[in-house]
Design a protein around this motif. Sequence first.
Motif, PDB file in Angstrom:
ATOM      1  N   ARG A 180       0.833  -1.207   0.000  1.00  0.00           N
ATOM      2  CA  ARG A 180       0.000   0.000   0.000  1.00  0.00           C
ATOM      3  C   ARG A 180       0.869   1.259   0.000  1.00  0.00           C
ATOM      4  O   ARG A 180       0.609   2.210  -0.743  1.00  0.00           O
ATOM      5  CB  ARG A 180      -0.916   0.002   1.218  1.00  0.00           C
ATOM      6  CG  ARG A 180      -1.924   1.152   1.243  1.00  0.00           C
ATOM      7  CD  ARG A 180      -2.646   1.222   2.564  1.00  0.00           C
ATOM      8  NE  ARG A 180      -1.758   1.624   3.635  1.00  0.00           N
ATOM      9  CZ  ARG A 180      -1.370   2.873   3.860  1.00  0.00           C
ATOM     10  NH1 ARG A 180      -1.798   3.859   3.078  1.00  0.00           N
ATOM     11  NH2 ARG A 180      -0.565   3.161   4.857  1.00  0.00           N
ATOM     12  N   LEU A 181       1.931   1.232   0.818  1.00  0.00           N
ATOM     13  CA  LEU A 181       2.826   2.388   0.881  1.00  0.00           C
ATOM     14  C   LEU A 181       3.566   2.582  -0.437  1.00  0.00           C
ATOM     15  O   LEU A 181       3.752   3.712  -0.901  1.00  0.00           O
ATOM     16  CB  LEU A 181       3.828   2.212   2.031  1.00  0.00           C
ATOM     17  CG  LEU A 181       3.229   2.283   3.447  1.00  0.00           C
ATOM     18  CD1 LEU A 181       4.289   1.940   4.485  1.00  0.00           C
ATOM     19  CD2 LEU A 181       2.648   3.663   3.718  1.00  0.00           C
ATOM     20  N   TYR A 182       3.993   1.453  -1.043  1.00  0.00           N
ATOM     21  CA  TYR A 182       4.671   1.553  -2.340  1.00  0.00           C
ATOM     22  C   TYR A 182       3.722   2.088  -3.409  1.00  0.00           C
ATOM     23  O   TYR A 182       4.120   2.894  -4.254  1.00  0.00           O
ATOM     24  CB  TYR A 182       5.231   0.189  -2.760  1.00  0.00           C
ATOM     25  CG  TYR A 182       6.629  -0.076  -2.268  1.00  0.00           C
ATOM     26  CD1 TYR A 182       7.680   0.766  -2.611  1.00  0.00           C
ATOM     27  CD2 TYR A 182       6.908  -1.179  -1.458  1.00  0.00           C
ATOM     28  CE1 TYR A 182       8.968   0.533  -2.166  1.00  0.00           C
ATOM     29  CE2 TYR A 182       8.195  -1.418  -0.995  1.00  0.00           C
ATOM     30  CZ  TYR A 182       9.218  -0.562  -1.352  1.00  0.00           C
ATOM     31  OH  TYR A 182      10.490  -0.789  -0.909  1.00  0.00           O
ATOM     32  N   SER A 183       2.456   1.630  -3.363  1.00  0.00           N
ATOM     33  CA  SER A 183       1.466   2.124  -4.331  1.00  0.00           C
ATOM     34  C   SER A 183       1.228   3.616  -4.141  1.00  0.00           C
ATOM     35  O   SER A 183       1.133   4.376  -5.108  1.00  0.00           O
ATOM     36  CB  SER A 183       0.148   1.355  -4.176  1.00  0.00           C
ATOM     37  OG  SER A 183       0.316  -0.004  -4.477  1.00  0.00           O
ATOM     38  N   LYS A 189       4.762   9.737  -6.950  1.00  0.00           N
ATOM     39  CA  LYS A 189       5.851   9.929  -7.913  1.00  0.00           C
ATOM     40  C   LYS A 189       5.294  10.278  -9.286  1.00  0.00           C
ATOM     41  O   LYS A 189       5.820  11.158  -9.980  1.00  0.00           O
ATOM     42  CB  LYS A 189       6.714   8.665  -8.000  1.00  0.00           C
ATOM     43  CG  LYS A 189       7.867   8.763  -8.996  1.00  0.00           C
ATOM     44  CD  LYS A 189       8.661   7.475  -9.027  1.00  0.00           C
ATOM     45  CE  LYS A 189       9.785   7.558 -10.048  1.00  0.00           C
ATOM     46  NZ  LYS A 189       9.300   7.717 -11.426  1.00  0.00           N
ATOM     47  N   GLN A 190       4.212   9.582  -9.687  1.00  0.00           N
ATOM     48  CA  GLN A 190       3.606   9.876 -10.985  1.00  0.00           C
ATOM     49  C   GLN A 190       3.053  11.303 -11.019  1.00  0.00           C
ATOM     50  O   GLN A 190       3.188  12.000 -12.026  1.00  0.00           O
ATOM     51  CB  GLN A 190       2.497   8.870 -11.278  1.00  0.00           C
ATOM     52  CG  GLN A 190       3.006   7.461 -11.578  1.00  0.00           C
ATOM     53  CD  GLN A 190       1.888   6.502 -11.932  1.00  0.00           C
ATOM     54  OE1 GLN A 190       0.817   6.918 -12.334  1.00  0.00           O
ATOM     55  NE2 GLN A 190       2.130   5.218 -11.760  1.00  0.00           N
ATOM     56  N   LEU A 196       6.385  17.901 -13.096  1.00  0.00           N
ATOM     57  CA  LEU A 196       7.697  18.252 -13.632  1.00  0.00           C
ATOM     58  C   LEU A 196       7.647  18.367 -15.151  1.00  0.00           C
ATOM     59  O   LEU A 196       8.251  19.274 -15.740  1.00  0.00           O
ATOM     60  CB  LEU A 196       8.729  17.197 -13.209  1.00  0.00           C
ATOM     61  CG  LEU A 196      10.205  17.548 -13.399  1.00  0.00           C
ATOM     62  CD1 LEU A 196      10.563  18.781 -12.583  1.00  0.00           C
ATOM     63  CD2 LEU A 196      11.087  16.373 -12.987  1.00  0.00           C
ATOM     64  N   LEU A 197       6.891  17.445 -15.788  1.00  0.00           N
ATOM     65  CA  LEU A 197       6.796  17.473 -17.250  1.00  0.00           C
ATOM     66  C   LEU A 197       5.945  18.634 -17.751  1.00  0.00           C
ATOM     67  O   LEU A 197       5.975  18.955 -18.934  1.00  0.00           O
ATOM     68  CB  LEU A 197       6.221  16.149 -17.761  1.00  0.00           C
ATOM     69  CG  LEU A 197       7.148  14.932 -17.622  1.00  0.00           C
ATOM     70  CD1 LEU A 197       6.430  13.669 -18.032  1.00  0.00           C
ATOM     71  CD2 LEU A 197       8.415  15.115 -18.440  1.00  0.00           C
ATOM     72  N   ASN A 198       5.187  19.258 -16.839  1.00  0.00           N
ATOM     73  CA  ASN A 198       4.440  20.452 -17.233  1.00  0.00           C
ATOM     74  C   ASN A 198       5.351  21.651 -17.424  1.00  0.00           C
ATOM     75  O   ASN A 198       4.977  22.610 -18.115  1.00  0.00           O
ATOM     76  CB  ASN A 198       3.379  20.782 -16.178  1.00  0.00           C
ATOM     77  CG  ASN A 198       2.116  19.970 -16.374  1.00  0.00           C
ATOM     78  OD1 ASN A 198       1.851  19.487 -17.473  1.00  0.00           O
ATOM     79  ND2 ASN A 198       1.339  19.813 -15.331  1.00  0.00           N
ATOM     80  N   VAL A 199       6.525  21.610 -16.801  1.00  0.00           N
ATOM     81  CA  VAL A 199       7.438  22.751 -16.894  1.00  0.00           C
ATOM     82  C   VAL A 199       8.745  22.411 -17.594  1.00  0.00           C
ATOM     83  O   VAL A 199       9.480  23.316 -17.995  1.00  0.00           O
ATOM     84  CB  VAL A 199       7.746  23.331 -15.490  1.00  0.00           C
ATOM     85  CG1 VAL A 199       6.495  23.922 -14.879  1.00  0.00           C
ATOM     86  CG2 VAL A 199       8.331  22.286 -14.564  1.00  0.00           C
ATOM     87  N   LEU A 200       9.046  21.116 -17.749  1.00  0.00           N
ATOM     88  CA  LEU A 200      10.314  20.728 -18.371  1.00  0.00           C
ATOM     89  C   LEU A 200      10.073  19.678 -19.449  1.00  0.00           C
ATOM     90  O   LEU A 200       9.186  18.832 -19.315  1.00  0.00           O
ATOM     91  CB  LEU A 200      11.277  20.141 -17.328  1.00  0.00           C
ATOM     92  CG  LEU A 200      11.727  21.055 -16.186  1.00  0.00           C
ATOM     93  CD1 LEU A 200      12.622  20.279 -15.231  1.00  0.00           C
ATOM     94  CD2 LEU A 200      12.455  22.284 -16.712  1.00  0.00           C
ATOM     95  N   PRO A 201      10.871  19.693 -20.514  1.00  0.00           N
ATOM     96  CA  PRO A 201      10.804  18.614 -21.507  1.00  0.00           C
ATOM     97  C   PRO A 201      11.193  17.282 -20.873  1.00  0.00           C
ATOM     98  O   PRO A 201      11.904  17.254 -19.864  1.00  0.00           O
ATOM     99  CB  PRO A 201      11.831  19.039 -22.562  1.00  0.00           C
ATOM    100  CG  PRO A 201      12.067  20.491 -22.326  1.00  0.00           C
ATOM    101  CD  PRO A 201      11.847  20.731 -20.879  1.00  0.00           C
ATOM    102  N   LYS A 209      16.262  14.432 -12.731  1.00  0.00           N
ATOM    103  CA  LYS A 209      15.992  13.414 -11.717  1.00  0.00           C
ATOM    104  C   LYS A 209      17.209  12.526 -11.482  1.00  0.00           C
ATOM    105  O   LYS A 209      17.470  12.107 -10.357  1.00  0.00           O
ATOM    106  CB  LYS A 209      14.792  12.556 -12.159  1.00  0.00           C
ATOM    107  CG  LYS A 209      13.462  13.270 -12.043  1.00  0.00           C
ATOM    108  CD  LYS A 209      12.301  12.330 -12.258  1.00  0.00           C
ATOM    109  CE  LYS A 209      12.189  11.879 -13.699  1.00  0.00           C
ATOM    110  NZ  LYS A 209      10.993  11.036 -13.926  1.00  0.00           N
ATOM    111  N   ILE A 210      17.970  12.241 -12.543  1.00  0.00           N
ATOM    112  CA  ILE A 210      19.138  11.356 -12.413  1.00  0.00           C
ATOM    113  C   ILE A 210      20.327  12.076 -11.796  1.00  0.00           C
ATOM    114  O   ILE A 210      20.977  11.562 -10.878  1.00  0.00           O
ATOM    115  CB  ILE A 210      19.516  10.774 -13.795  1.00  0.00           C
ATOM    116  CG1 ILE A 210      18.409   9.848 -14.309  1.00  0.00           C
ATOM    117  CG2 ILE A 210      20.833  10.015 -13.718  1.00  0.00           C
ATOM    118  CD1 ILE A 210      18.583   9.423 -15.746  1.00  0.00           C
ATOM    119  N   ASN A 211      20.613  13.285 -12.280  1.00  0.00           N
ATOM    120  CA  ASN A 211      21.830  13.989 -11.873  1.00  0.00           C
ATOM    121  C   ASN A 211      21.610  15.097 -10.852  1.00  0.00           C
ATOM    122  O   ASN A 211      22.567  15.611 -10.275  1.00  0.00           O
ATOM    123  CB  ASN A 211      22.520  14.586 -13.106  1.00  0.00           C
ATOM    124  CG  ASN A 211      22.875  13.532 -14.139  1.00  0.00           C
ATOM    125  OD1 ASN A 211      23.217  12.399 -13.794  1.00  0.00           O
ATOM    126  ND2 ASN A 211      22.787  13.887 -15.410  1.00  0.00           N
TER     127      ASN A 211
END
Length: 401
Positions: A180-183, A189-190, A196-201, A209-211
């Motif tokens: 349940r916590l992971y869900s 996260k989604q 994030l995708l609303n403001v960045l490509p 997110k990686i670096n």
Amino acid sequence: MGHRLEDQDREELLLTARSLLAEAQSLSTRIAAVNEIATAINSTLDINLIFRVVGKQAKWLLDFEHCSICLHSINSCTTLFGKAINLDINSLPENGPIKKAFKTAQPQLIHEGFPAGVLSSYASQIIIPLASEGKILGTIIFATTKPRCYNQEDVRIGYLLALQVSSAIRNAERFQEINRLYSQLDAEKQTSDKLLLNVLPLEIANELKINGKVEPVHYDEVSVLFTDFKGFTQLSEKMTPRELVDELDYCFSYFDMVVDKYGLEKLKTIGDSYMCASGIPQPSPTHAIESVQAALEILQFMELRKQEKSAQNIPYWDIRIGIHSGPLLAGVIGNKKFTYDVWGDTVNTASRMESSGVPGNINISHATFELVKDFFECEHRGKIVAKNKGELDMYLVRGIK
């Protein structure tokens, strides 16, 4: 006579020894059966499978016609064997054996059925609390219509089984809670990724997110497109704030759709100004063509919108569109509210194409004209003085060739 007494004592001893041996073998067999059940139920984290295994294999341990498990977490009983019962734990009598097992954490051995309740038809019952880490999870119930069927050894065997069932249930509940916590974490996260995708490509968001940061990138060929509305300030004074915001949202939402259609990257809106670019973050050899195609659709949309307003005798603004092509630097600024932005003379020149442009037209620079002249009908405006840029060749896009 003495010899016969000795013979008799010997026979009694043999009978007693055989009886004890049989009991020991029976107990050993039952304990082995408990261990087999424990191995099966502790190999899974599915609580329904745990219940099925207990209902099927516990018959090796006890003679019962009914077996069920009552859990506090679901406030009801699950029948594992025999006739199903519909039991609400909260509605049970306080002096009943199930509530006693809950409260005292002690097994209840019933030789005569409790006079009332769903288990009253069963003369013999064993009700054993399911406890784990000092917490009572529920009870496991064994019942039969045979009177005085169970004894203390049956209670001990049931208790050994209850220990294993309690451990398996606790592990399954913890696994469910972890899932349940992971869900929940995945859903959050989604949501975060969408924001994030609303403001960045996408590529830039993944790099961030990686670096944890985004390195600026130089692009040799990009087309930058600006729009704004002529007379916006004057007309906006005649509109309510709600009407103004709704109209801008209506227009810019359509612009967003067109920008996505032609693969441009929306960069920002400032007041009535809209800015986007083609060729970033993924380079495109046809960036200028895509920019002009998007501009034509935006212009057509605004013309139709103006006609609608005119038919209602509502004043409406004209749009100015400017495009310039050239090199620029692109990257992310800010460490809280991220912004994907571009810098360089190309951006400044594109802005001048728009601010010095003819309303209701698409104004492009000479650099952009050279890239699109084979695909679009263009009219040379001549050299136009642009703020801080001097005289610049400008062209008006008339349509597709």
